[in-house]
Design a protein around this motif. Sequence first.
Motif, PDB file in Angstrom:
ATOM      1  N   LEU A  78      39.084  36.023  56.282  1.00 31.33           N
ATOM      2  CA  LEU A  78      40.249  35.699  55.450  1.00 31.33           C
ATOM      3  C   LEU A  78      39.856  34.708  54.351  1.00 31.33           C
ATOM      4  O   LEU A  78      40.453  33.652  54.173  1.00 31.33           O
ATOM      5  CB  LEU A  78      41.387  35.131  56.303  1.00 31.33           C
ATOM      6  N   ILE A  79      38.825  35.071  53.603  1.00 35.45           N
ATOM      7  CA  ILE A  79      38.316  34.186  52.559  1.00 35.45           C
ATOM      8  C   ILE A  79      37.961  35.015  51.331  1.00 35.45           C
ATOM      9  O   ILE A  79      37.534  36.165  51.455  1.00 35.45           O
ATOM     10  CB  ILE A  79      37.086  33.393  53.070  1.00 35.45           C
ATOM     11  N   THR A  80      38.166  34.438  50.155  1.00 37.84           N
ATOM     12  CA  THR A  80      37.803  35.132  48.920  1.00 37.84           C
ATOM     13  C   THR A  80      36.377  34.783  48.526  1.00 37.84           C
ATOM     14  O   THR A  80      35.810  33.785  48.973  1.00 37.84           O
ATOM     15  CB  THR A  80      38.743  34.748  47.768  1.00 37.84           C
ATOM     16  N   HIS A  81      35.821  35.614  47.674  1.00 46.36           N
ATOM     17  CA  HIS A  81      34.444  35.398  47.212  1.00 46.36           C
ATOM     18  C   HIS A  81      34.317  34.052  46.504  1.00 46.36           C
ATOM     19  O   HIS A  81      33.365  33.288  46.747  1.00 46.36           O
ATOM     20  CB  HIS A  81      34.047  36.537  46.274  1.00 46.36           C
ATOM     21  N   SER A  82      35.275  33.737  45.639  1.00 43.70           N
ATOM     22  CA  SER A  82      35.193  32.485  44.879  1.00 43.70           C
ATOM     23  C   SER A  82      35.330  31.270  45.796  1.00 43.70           C
ATOM     24  O   SER A  82      34.638  30.265  45.618  1.00 43.70           O
ATOM     25  CB  SER A  82      36.267  32.450  43.785  1.00 43.70           C
ATOM     26  N   SER A  83      36.206  31.351  46.796  1.00 43.04           N
ATOM     27  CA  SER A  83      36.371  30.234  47.733  1.00 43.04           C
ATOM     28  C   SER A  83      35.109  30.028  48.557  1.00 43.04           C
ATOM     29  O   SER A  83      34.691  28.894  48.809  1.00 43.04           O
ATOM     30  CB  SER A  83      37.554  30.495  48.666  1.00 43.04           C
ATOM     31  N   PRO A 125      40.493  32.293  35.937  1.00 40.21           N
ATOM     32  CA  PRO A 125      39.243  31.528  35.918  1.00 40.21           C
ATOM     33  C   PRO A 125      38.275  31.894  37.042  1.00 40.21           C
ATOM     34  O   PRO A 125      37.058  31.887  36.844  1.00 40.21           O
ATOM     35  CB  PRO A 125      39.725  30.080  36.072  1.00 40.21           C
ATOM     36  N   SER A 126      38.802  32.225  38.221  1.00 43.66           N
ATOM     37  CA  SER A 126      37.929  32.517  39.358  1.00 43.66           C
ATOM     38  C   SER A 126      37.187  33.836  39.206  1.00 43.66           C
ATOM     39  O   SER A 126      36.155  34.045  39.849  1.00 43.66           O
ATOM     40  CB  SER A 126      38.740  32.542  40.661  1.00 43.66           C
ATOM     41  N   ASN A 127      37.718  34.737  38.377  1.00 40.16           N
ATOM     42  CA  ASN A 127      37.134  36.072  38.260  1.00 40.16           C
ATOM     43  C   ASN A 127      36.500  36.365  36.909  1.00 40.16           C
ATOM     44  O   ASN A 127      35.953  37.453  36.718  1.00 40.16           O
ATOM     45  CB  ASN A 127      38.214  37.135  38.523  1.00 40.16           C
ATOM     46  N   LYS A 128      36.554  35.418  35.983  1.00 36.43           N
ATOM     47  CA  LYS A 128      36.075  35.754  34.638  1.00 36.43           C
ATOM     48  C   LYS A 128      34.572  36.016  34.597  1.00 36.43           C
ATOM     49  O   LYS A 128      34.096  36.736  33.712  1.00 36.43           O
ATOM     50  CB  LYS A 128      36.469  34.676  33.630  1.00 36.43           C
ATOM     51  N   ALA A 129      33.835  35.486  35.577  1.00 34.14           N
ATOM     52  CA  ALA A 129      32.402  35.789  35.634  1.00 34.14           C
ATOM     53  C   ALA A 129      32.152  37.254  35.963  1.00 34.14           C
ATOM     54  O   ALA A 129      31.048  37.768  35.740  1.00 34.14           O
ATOM     55  CB  ALA A 129      31.720  34.897  36.668  1.00 34.14           C
ATOM     56  N   GLN A 130      33.175  37.938  36.489  1.00 31.23           N
ATOM     57  CA  GLN A 130      33.038  39.347  36.857  1.00 31.23           C
ATOM     58  C   GLN A 130      33.318  40.300  35.694  1.00 31.23           C
ATOM     59  O   GLN A 130      33.192  41.518  35.850  1.00 31.23           O
ATOM     60  CB  GLN A 130      34.003  39.671  38.006  1.00 31.23           C
ATOM     61  N   ILE A 131      33.704  39.753  34.543  1.00 31.89           N
ATOM     62  CA  ILE A 131      34.097  40.616  33.421  1.00 31.89           C
ATOM     63  C   ILE A 131      32.989  41.593  33.009  1.00 31.89           C
ATOM     64  O   ILE A 131      33.266  42.788  32.806  1.00 31.89           O
ATOM     65  CB  ILE A 131      34.581  39.761  32.225  1.00 31.89           C
ATOM     66  N   ALA A 151      31.293  47.296  32.956  1.00 27.76           N
ATOM     67  CA  ALA A 151      30.264  48.285  33.300  1.00 27.76           C
ATOM     68  C   ALA A 151      30.825  49.367  34.216  1.00 27.76           C
ATOM     69  O   ALA A 151      30.547  50.564  34.033  1.00 27.76           O
ATOM     70  CB  ALA A 151      29.080  47.590  33.959  1.00 27.76           C
ATOM     71  N   LYS A 152      31.635  48.960  35.209  1.00 27.82           N
ATOM     72  CA  LYS A 152      32.244  49.929  36.127  1.00 27.82           C
ATOM     73  C   LYS A 152      33.194  50.861  35.373  1.00 27.82           C
ATOM     74  O   LYS A 152      33.229  52.073  35.624  1.00 27.82           O
ATOM     75  CB  LYS A 152      33.010  49.196  37.226  1.00 27.82           C
ATOM     76  N   ALA A 153      33.976  50.286  34.459  1.00 23.09           N
ATOM     77  CA  ALA A 153      34.917  51.096  33.684  1.00 23.09           C
ATOM     78  C   ALA A 153      34.177  52.103  32.800  1.00 23.09           C
ATOM     79  O   ALA A 153      34.580  53.270  32.691  1.00 23.09           O
ATOM     80  CB  ALA A 153      35.800  50.187  32.832  1.00 23.09           C
ATOM     81  N   ILE A 199      40.939  43.430  28.694  1.00 21.17           N
ATOM     82  CA  ILE A 199      41.071  42.360  29.683  1.00 21.17           C
ATOM     83  C   ILE A 199      41.932  41.222  29.153  1.00 21.17           C
ATOM     84  O   ILE A 199      41.692  40.705  28.054  1.00 21.17           O
ATOM     85  CB  ILE A 199      39.685  41.843  30.105  1.00 21.17           C
ATOM     86  N   ALA A 200      42.921  40.849  29.959  1.00 25.04           N
ATOM     87  CA  ALA A 200      43.757  39.683  29.668  1.00 25.04           C
ATOM     88  C   ALA A 200      43.231  38.520  30.501  1.00 25.04           C
ATOM     89  O   ALA A 200      43.369  38.524  31.727  1.00 25.04           O
ATOM     90  CB  ALA A 200      45.214  39.984  30.017  1.00 25.04           C
TER      91      ALA A 200
END
Length: 323
Positions: free
Chosen positions: A111-116, A168-174, A179-181, A190-191
Amino acid sequence: MPKVGSALLNRLTTPLLLAVISLCSPIDTLAESIPVTFVVVKNDGIYKKIINSTEQSLNTAGIEIDKTIIEIKKPQPAQLKNNADQIISIGTKAAAFSYQQYPDKAITNALITHSSFQQLAQDNITDANQASNQPITPLFIDQPISRFFALGLQLVPESKTIGLLVGPSNKAQIPNIRAKAKKLGLSVNIALLEPDSNPIKIIEPIMRSSDFFIVLPDRKHINQLAAKWTLPLSYRYRKPLIAYSHKYVDAGALASVYSSPENVASAIAQQLMKGTQASTSKPDNSAFFSVTINRSVARSLRINTQSPEFYQQQIRAGEVTTE
């Protein structure tokens, strides 16, 4: 009719009696139970549900556990058993507590997120010896972006342009998202919602120009802002909204892909069945996930839908073919 002698009777009945006793006796018993310690903020709600579901899954597989539950909010938490080979922390606070209290034990973070997880590892595992000697296995609740794309394309197959909100927690994944898209032949807008952003200026133009819109989970404040604006804007512009929780669907999103408490429990049970020592500390996304569809929203958007199980199967099939 001649009587059967007692000696002969004993010779005939004793083997039969022994056979019956052997069938009724618990000669084949379950293997010795595995000592497992669950660390939670409090043993109620979702935490209790996950623990109970984990135990049920293991019992179904013929595995018994010697269960200890430590609640970190209690003034004097229960002491860890000396023979506990595996610590299961449930939630971010429980993970932080476990790192500090049990530096010599194998820990599974559920029950943990990647960023946490990344932040906790950075803050708590500063000693190189601890990092190499302590197996830590995260079971992330984050869903791969490919699952959101796959679900959206199943629901709106003619889509070409996708809107996507990140914080902010996911912007490194942009870069990975783009690439996936691109591999799927999709254009993605992306917003990026920062704490000081004007949400409507960030979200509205992208929502308006998208075939469907995806919301990814982030920090609590960002999640609240996202829900406040994406739900009414998707309704205003009649855009399918794909989100990350059952609650989003209840509030008006078309669909969501997420980890339910039962999914988390299944992932924990699978990890425990691999052995009492974690086999690897490399993060991996859980194979267990759920899909929820809001059929009322689908009807209003004139989208024909199948069962949630159908979409789960389609997503899994796509992941198998791309491995």
